[in-house]
Motif scaffolding. Structure first.
Motif, PDB file in Angstrom:
ATOM      1  N   SER A 122       7.640  13.495  -3.616  1.00 38.83           N
ATOM      2  CA  SER A 122       6.736  13.162  -2.517  1.00 38.83           C
ATOM      3  C   SER A 122       6.810  14.181  -1.391  1.00 38.83           C
ATOM      4  CB  SER A 122       7.034  11.760  -1.994  1.00 38.83           C
ATOM      5  OG  SER A 122       8.340  11.727  -1.454  1.00 38.83           O
ATOM      6  N   PRO A 147      -0.720  12.938   1.865  1.00 42.27           N
ATOM      7  CA  PRO A 147       0.114  11.739   1.730  1.00 42.27           C
ATOM      8  C   PRO A 147      -0.475  10.734   0.746  1.00 42.27           C
ATOM      9  CG  PRO A 147      -1.109  11.689   3.788  1.00 42.27           C
ATOM     10  CD  PRO A 147      -1.380  13.014   3.158  1.00 42.27           C
ATOM     11  N   ASN A 148       0.416   9.979   0.114  1.00 38.90           N
ATOM     12  CA  ASN A 148      -0.038   8.884  -0.734  1.00 38.90           C
ATOM     13  C   ASN A 148      -0.315   7.667   0.156  1.00 38.90           C
ATOM     14  OD1 ASN A 148       2.454   7.616  -0.185  1.00 38.90           O
ATOM     15  ND2 ASN A 148       3.396   8.540  -1.987  1.00 38.90           N
ATOM     16  N   LEU A 149      -0.684   6.550  -0.434  1.00 42.52           N
ATOM     17  CA  LEU A 149      -1.085   5.371   0.332  1.00 42.52           C
ATOM     18  C   LEU A 149       0.037   4.868   1.240  1.00 42.52           C
ATOM     19  CD1 LEU A 149      -3.222   3.247   0.959  1.00 42.52           C
ATOM     20  CD2 LEU A 149      -2.332   1.912  -0.962  1.00 42.52           C
ATOM     21  N   VAL A 150       1.241   4.782   0.717  1.00 48.16           N
ATOM     22  CA  VAL A 150       2.371   4.300   1.517  1.00 48.16           C
ATOM     23  C   VAL A 150       2.646   5.244   2.684  1.00 48.16           C
ATOM     24  CG1 VAL A 150       4.849   3.782   1.466  1.00 48.16           C
ATOM     25  CG2 VAL A 150       3.382   3.072  -0.440  1.00 48.16           C
ATOM     26  N   GLN A 151       2.608   6.548   2.423  1.00 45.08           N
ATOM     27  CA  GLN A 151       2.833   7.521   3.490  1.00 45.08           C
ATOM     28  C   GLN A 151       1.735   7.461   4.541  1.00 45.08           C
ATOM     29  OE1 GLN A 151       3.144  10.911   0.864  1.00 45.08           O
ATOM     30  NE2 GLN A 151       5.315  11.166   1.380  1.00 45.08           N
ATOM     31  N   ARG A 152       0.492   7.230   4.121  1.00 45.75           N
ATOM     32  CA  ARG A 152      -0.614   7.115   5.087  1.00 45.75           C
ATOM     33  C   ARG A 152      -0.420   5.910   5.998  1.00 45.75           C
ATOM     34  NH1 ARG A 152      -6.148   9.718   3.720  1.00 45.75           N
ATOM     35  NH2 ARG A 152      -5.561  11.089   2.040  1.00 45.75           N
ATOM     36  N   VAL A 153      -0.016   4.797   5.411  1.00 44.48           N
ATOM     37  CA  VAL A 153       0.212   3.594   6.224  1.00 44.48           C
ATOM     38  C   VAL A 153       1.336   3.853   7.220  1.00 44.48           C
ATOM     39  CG1 VAL A 153       0.997   1.201   6.152  1.00 44.48           C
ATOM     40  CG2 VAL A 153      -0.702   2.005   4.500  1.00 44.48           C
ATOM     41  N   LYS A 154       2.412   4.463   6.776  1.00 43.74           N
ATOM     42  CA  LYS A 154       3.515   4.800   7.682  1.00 43.74           C
ATOM     43  C   LYS A 154       3.045   5.768   8.769  1.00 43.74           C
ATOM     44  CE  LYS A 154       7.376   4.071   4.540  1.00 43.74           C
ATOM     45  NZ  LYS A 154       8.511   4.704   3.839  1.00 43.74           N
ATOM     46  N   TYR A 155       2.236   6.754   8.372  1.00 48.78           N
ATOM     47  CA  TYR A 155       1.684   7.732   9.321  1.00 48.78           C
ATOM     48  C   TYR A 155       0.847   7.027  10.386  1.00 48.78           C
ATOM     49  CZ  TYR A 155      -1.747  11.323  10.751  1.00 48.78           C
ATOM     50  OH  TYR A 155      -2.592  12.143  11.463  1.00 48.78           O
TER      51      TYR A 155
END
Length: 131
Positions: free
Chosen positions: A4, A10-18
């Protein structure tokens, strides 16, 4: 095989965290700059800001009251929200860039062109003329 941290988007989880204010890996800095200052950045910013009011709007629309009361309640929530979201845009942008270890004063292409235009106008108007 890539991990990663080797990705450039970013993947979906990274986008949400972002979106929640977390930092993305250094390999995604270009993506952060494009997201924050690239084409469509204002639309994305206002969409993200408006999304937090969806639960309140849904509750207001489910209240047992006349339609005009529901519409008035939603308008009273959304109009000030849009004003505040717009007013805090530059602060949010600076924090977003600083959280990702980027220069917080990066400008979008439109802002850069406008500042260059203003500088040319100023230079033409106030440039020291030889006597």
């Amino acid at each position: 095989m890539s991990t990663s941290t080797d990705r450039s988007t970013p993947n979906l989880v990274q986008r949400v965290k972002y979106l929640m204010g977390m930092r993305l890996p250094d390999s995604m800095r270009d993506w952060v700059i494009r997201d924050a200052t690239g084409p469509g950045h204002n639309r994305r910013y206002f969409t993200r800001g408006a999304m937090m009011f969806i639960p309140f709007v849904l509750v207001a629309l489910l209240l047992p009251s006349p339609v005009w009361v529901k519409v008035a309640l939603v308008a009273m929530m959304l109009l000030p929200a849009v004003v505040f979201i717009g007013g805090l845009r530059s602060i949010y942008l600076q924090e977003l860039l600083a959280d990702n270890d980027l220069d917080p004063h990066i400008e979008s292409g439109a802002q850069r062109r406008e500042h260059e235009r203003q500088a040319r106008v100023y230079e033409a108007k106030y440039r020291h003329r030889a006597a």
